[in-house]
Design a protein around this motif. Sequence first.
Motif, PDB file in Angstrom:
ATOM      1  N   GLU A 196       0.825  -1.210   0.000  1.00 47.11           N
ATOM      2  CA  GLU A 196       0.000   0.000   0.000  1.00 47.11           C
ATOM      3  C   GLU A 196       0.862   1.265   0.000  1.00 47.11           C
ATOM      4  O   GLU A 196       0.655   2.171  -0.801  1.00 47.11           O
ATOM      5  CB  GLU A 196      -0.927  -0.007   1.214  1.00 47.11           C
ATOM      6  CG  GLU A 196      -1.999   1.055   1.159  1.00 47.11           C
ATOM      7  CD  GLU A 196      -2.978   0.895   2.307  1.00 47.11           C
ATOM      8  OE1 GLU A 196      -3.174   1.898   3.025  1.00 47.11           O
ATOM      9  OE2 GLU A 196      -3.532  -0.207   2.479  1.00 47.11           O
ATOM     10  N   THR A 197       1.833   1.317   0.903  1.00 50.51           N
ATOM     11  CA  THR A 197       2.691   2.506   0.996  1.00 50.51           C
ATOM     12  C   THR A 197       3.916   2.413   0.093  1.00 50.51           C
ATOM     13  O   THR A 197       4.622   3.399  -0.082  1.00 50.51           O
ATOM     14  CB  THR A 197       3.171   2.714   2.451  1.00 50.51           C
ATOM     15  OG1 THR A 197       4.007   1.608   2.819  1.00 50.51           O
ATOM     16  CG2 THR A 197       2.009   2.866   3.399  1.00 50.51           C
ATOM     17  N   LYS A 198       4.170   1.223  -0.434  1.00 49.47           N
ATOM     18  CA  LYS A 198       5.347   0.945  -1.268  1.00 49.47           C
ATOM     19  C   LYS A 198       6.640   1.213  -0.505  1.00 49.47           C
ATOM     20  O   LYS A 198       7.633   1.685  -1.060  1.00 49.47           O
ATOM     21  CB  LYS A 198       5.300   1.732  -2.572  1.00 49.47           C
ATOM     22  CG  LYS A 198       4.060   1.434  -3.395  1.00 49.47           C
ATOM     23  CD  LYS A 198       4.319   1.596  -4.852  1.00 49.47           C
ATOM     24  CE  LYS A 198       3.131   1.284  -5.719  1.00 49.47           C
ATOM     25  NZ  LYS A 198       2.590  -0.033  -5.594  1.00 49.47           N
ATOM     26  N   LYS A 199       6.631   0.864   0.778  1.00 53.39           N
ATOM     27  CA  LYS A 199       7.792   1.060   1.643  1.00 53.39           C
ATOM     28  C   LYS A 199       8.237  -0.259   2.241  1.00 53.39           C
ATOM     29  O   LYS A 199       7.417  -1.125   2.555  1.00 53.39           O
ATOM     30  CB  LYS A 199       7.468   2.022   2.796  1.00 53.39           C
ATOM     31  CG  LYS A 199       7.100   3.415   2.363  1.00 53.39           C
ATOM     32  CD  LYS A 199       8.313   4.161   1.916  1.00 53.39           C
ATOM     33  CE  LYS A 199       7.944   5.585   1.539  1.00 53.39           C
ATOM     34  NZ  LYS A 199       8.937   6.239   0.774  1.00 53.39           N
ATOM     35  N   ILE A 200       9.534  -0.377   2.421  1.00 51.64           N
ATOM     36  CA  ILE A 200      10.103  -1.530   3.114  1.00 51.64           C
ATOM     37  C   ILE A 200      10.184  -1.173   4.591  1.00 51.64           C
ATOM     38  O   ILE A 200      10.684  -0.105   4.946  1.00 51.64           O
ATOM     39  CB  ILE A 200      11.487  -1.880   2.538  1.00 51.64           C
ATOM     40  CG1 ILE A 200      11.323  -2.345   1.088  1.00 51.64           C
ATOM     41  CG2 ILE A 200      12.183  -2.934   3.383  1.00 51.64           C
ATOM     42  CD1 ILE A 200      12.606  -2.508   0.328  1.00 51.64           C
ATOM     43  N   LYS A 201       9.666  -2.058   5.421  1.00 51.07           N
ATOM     44  CA  LYS A 201       9.582  -1.804   6.862  1.00 51.07           C
ATOM     45  C   LYS A 201      10.437  -2.816   7.620  1.00 51.07           C
ATOM     46  O   LYS A 201      10.456  -3.999   7.287  1.00 51.07           O
ATOM     47  CB  LYS A 201       8.135  -1.929   7.350  1.00 51.07           C
ATOM     48  CG  LYS A 201       7.108  -1.197   6.520  1.00 51.07           C
ATOM     49  CD  LYS A 201       6.855   0.161   7.046  1.00 51.07           C
ATOM     50  CE  LYS A 201       5.777   0.813   6.202  1.00 51.07           C
ATOM     51  NZ  LYS A 201       5.214   1.950   6.733  1.00 51.07           N
ATOM     52  N   MET A 252      21.671   1.741   7.243  1.00 56.22           N
ATOM     53  CA  MET A 252      22.125   0.602   6.432  1.00 56.22           C
ATOM     54  C   MET A 252      21.242   0.344   5.211  1.00 56.22           C
ATOM     55  O   MET A 252      21.726  -0.107   4.185  1.00 56.22           O
ATOM     56  CB  MET A 252      22.145  -0.629   7.336  1.00 56.22           C
ATOM     57  CG  MET A 252      22.782  -1.830   6.774  1.00 56.22           C
ATOM     58  SD  MET A 252      22.745  -3.131   8.035  1.00 56.22           S
ATOM     59  CE  MET A 252      23.931  -4.232   7.375  1.00 56.22           C
ATOM     60  N   LEU A 253      19.945   0.613   5.307  1.00 53.51           N
ATOM     61  CA  LEU A 253      18.974   0.251   4.272  1.00 53.51           C
ATOM     62  C   LEU A 253      18.645   1.445   3.391  1.00 53.51           C
ATOM     63  O   LEU A 253      18.266   2.501   3.888  1.00 53.51           O
ATOM     64  CB  LEU A 253      17.697  -0.272   4.941  1.00 53.51           C
ATOM     65  CG  LEU A 253      16.542  -0.652   4.032  1.00 53.51           C
ATOM     66  CD1 LEU A 253      16.861  -1.914   3.254  1.00 53.51           C
ATOM     67  CD2 LEU A 253      15.274  -0.845   4.837  1.00 53.51           C
ATOM     68  N   VAL A 254      18.784   1.270   2.087  1.00 53.56           N
ATOM     69  CA  VAL A 254      18.426   2.304   1.123  1.00 53.56           C
ATOM     70  C   VAL A 254      17.403   1.695   0.170  1.00 53.56           C
ATOM     71  O   VAL A 254      17.709   0.726  -0.529  1.00 53.56           O
ATOM     72  CB  VAL A 254      19.661   2.780   0.316  1.00 53.56           C
ATOM     73  CG1 VAL A 254      19.259   3.786  -0.746  1.00 53.56           C
ATOM     74  CG2 VAL A 254      20.715   3.343   1.250  1.00 53.56           C
ATOM     75  N   GLN A 255      16.198   2.272   0.147  1.00 55.24           N
ATOM     76  CA  GLN A 255      15.180   1.813  -0.800  1.00 55.24           C
ATOM     77  C   GLN A 255      15.216   2.743  -2.003  1.00 55.24           C
ATOM     78  O   GLN A 255      15.153   3.958  -1.866  1.00 55.24           O
ATOM     79  CB  GLN A 255      13.784   1.830  -0.173  1.00 55.24           C
ATOM     80  CG  GLN A 255      12.737   1.330  -1.150  1.00 55.24           C
ATOM     81  CD  GLN A 255      11.351   1.229  -0.540  1.00 55.24           C
ATOM     82  OE1 GLN A 255      11.191   1.228   0.674  1.00 55.24           O
ATOM     83  NE2 GLN A 255      10.348   1.135  -1.390  1.00 55.24           N
ATOM     84  N   PHE A 268      16.073  -2.616  -3.108  1.00 54.75           N
ATOM     85  CA  PHE A 268      16.730  -1.943  -1.998  1.00 54.75           C
ATOM     86  C   PHE A 268      18.180  -2.386  -1.928  1.00 54.75           C
ATOM     87  O   PHE A 268      18.582  -3.364  -2.553  1.00 54.75           O
ATOM     88  CB  PHE A 268      16.006  -2.192  -0.666  1.00 54.75           C
ATOM     89  CG  PHE A 268      16.125  -3.579  -0.108  1.00 54.75           C
ATOM     90  CD1 PHE A 268      17.185  -3.929   0.729  1.00 54.75           C
ATOM     91  CD2 PHE A 268      15.176  -4.543  -0.394  1.00 54.75           C
ATOM     92  CE1 PHE A 268      17.286  -5.207   1.263  1.00 54.75           C
ATOM     93  CE2 PHE A 268      15.268  -5.823   0.135  1.00 54.75           C
ATOM     94  CZ  PHE A 268      16.324  -6.154   0.965  1.00 54.75           C
ATOM     95  N   GLN A 269      18.946  -1.624  -1.158  1.00 54.60           N
ATOM     96  CA  GLN A 269      20.355  -1.912  -0.964  1.00 54.60           C
ATOM     97  C   GLN A 269      20.661  -1.907   0.524  1.00 54.60           C
ATOM     98  O   GLN A 269      20.113  -1.102   1.275  1.00 54.60           O
ATOM     99  CB  GLN A 269      21.189  -0.807  -1.619  1.00 54.60           C
ATOM    100  CG  GLN A 269      22.190  -1.273  -2.568  1.00 54.60           C
ATOM    101  CD  GLN A 269      22.937  -0.109  -3.209  1.00 54.60           C
ATOM    102  OE1 GLN A 269      22.948   1.011  -2.730  1.00 54.60           O
ATOM    103  NE2 GLN A 269      23.559  -0.398  -4.325  1.00 54.60           N
ATOM    104  N   LEU A 270      21.518  -2.834   0.927  1.00 52.25           N
ATOM    105  CA  LEU A 270      22.095  -2.794   2.264  1.00 52.25           C
ATOM    106  C   LEU A 270      23.524  -2.302   2.098  1.00 52.25           C
ATOM    107  O   LEU A 270      24.298  -2.887   1.337  1.00 52.25           O
ATOM    108  CB  LEU A 270      22.098  -4.185   2.907  1.00 52.25           C
ATOM    109  CG  LEU A 270      20.741  -4.834   3.158  1.00 52.25           C
ATOM    110  CD1 LEU A 270      20.920  -6.245   3.702  1.00 52.25           C
ATOM    111  CD2 LEU A 270      19.909  -3.995   4.113  1.00 52.25           C
ATOM    112  N   GLN A 271      23.856  -1.227   2.772  1.00 53.95           N
ATOM    113  CA  GLN A 271      25.218  -0.700   2.743  1.00 53.95           C
ATOM    114  C   GLN A 271      26.043  -1.522   3.726  1.00 53.95           C
ATOM    115  O   GLN A 271      25.852  -1.414   4.928  1.00 53.95           O
ATOM    116  CB  GLN A 271      25.221   0.781   3.147  1.00 53.95           C
ATOM    117  CG  GLN A 271      24.300   1.644   2.316  1.00 53.95           C
ATOM    118  CD  GLN A 271      24.680   1.692   0.845  1.00 53.95           C
ATOM    119  OE1 GLN A 271      25.827   1.502   0.470  1.00 53.95           O
ATOM    120  NE2 GLN A 271      23.699   1.957   0.006  1.00 53.95           N
ATOM    121  N   LEU A 272      26.911  -2.373   3.238  1.00 55.99           N
ATOM    122  CA  LEU A 272      27.621  -3.318   4.092  1.00 55.99           C
ATOM    123  C   LEU A 272      28.869  -2.739   4.746  1.00 55.99           C
ATOM    124  O   LEU A 272      29.436  -3.352   5.630  1.00 55.99           O
ATOM    125  CB  LEU A 272      27.964  -4.587   3.312  1.00 55.99           C
ATOM    126  CG  LEU A 272      26.760  -5.351   2.784  1.00 55.99           C
ATOM    127  CD1 LEU A 272      27.215  -6.640   2.105  1.00 55.99           C
ATOM    128  CD2 LEU A 272      25.762  -5.662   3.876  1.00 55.99           C
TER     129      LEU A 272
END
Length: 190
Positions: A65-70, A84-87, A101-105
């Motif tokens: 619905e919101t198109k967001k990663i939670k 760390m998380l970039v959507q 999405f990307q996780l900045q490691l």
Amino acid sequence: MATTIGWFLDDTQPWNELLYQTPEPLDLYKGHKAQYARCPALTHYCRNTYVIRSGVDMELRYDEETKKIKYVDGSMEPWLVKEMLVQFHQNEWRDNKYPIFQLQLTNGFVADEPVWIETSQPFYNAPDLPGYYLPGTFDIYSWQRMISYGFEWVDFKKHFKVRRGDPLTYVRFRSKDPSAEFKVKAIPLS
């Protein structure tokens, strides 16, 4: 003689030493008696492939619905997840239905000669994830950068779940010499 690959952490973030372990060689069949375990092609592949493990427990869900990663649950404080998380914005998705999405490691590799790193989705003892790892390759002699973990989410019924110690990505090293061998050594960033 093996080429030494330097592995480094972003030392400006004090928690990184707690999150990451030195990458380890992919060990699929060491000590196994089966004939295929001694195959030169397989042993060469494993010898030049290293496992980067998750340093945290993390459970994410995608809200259609919101198109967001939670962030649902895990061992991280919510402020650290935001670091760390970039959507990616929807207009940057490969398909406008599937978020990326990307996780900045915040760890990376360097070499004193041209060496290409290939990142790929783990296939052995890996978590069952709701989509696809986005692979990549670049020369760690010419371009020193932090590794990022890109992911395209395609099954919204499933959560993205990784546990500390799960294989997160494989990194494989190549050079102009197809018979080259590599060893990874921790080094300071500066």
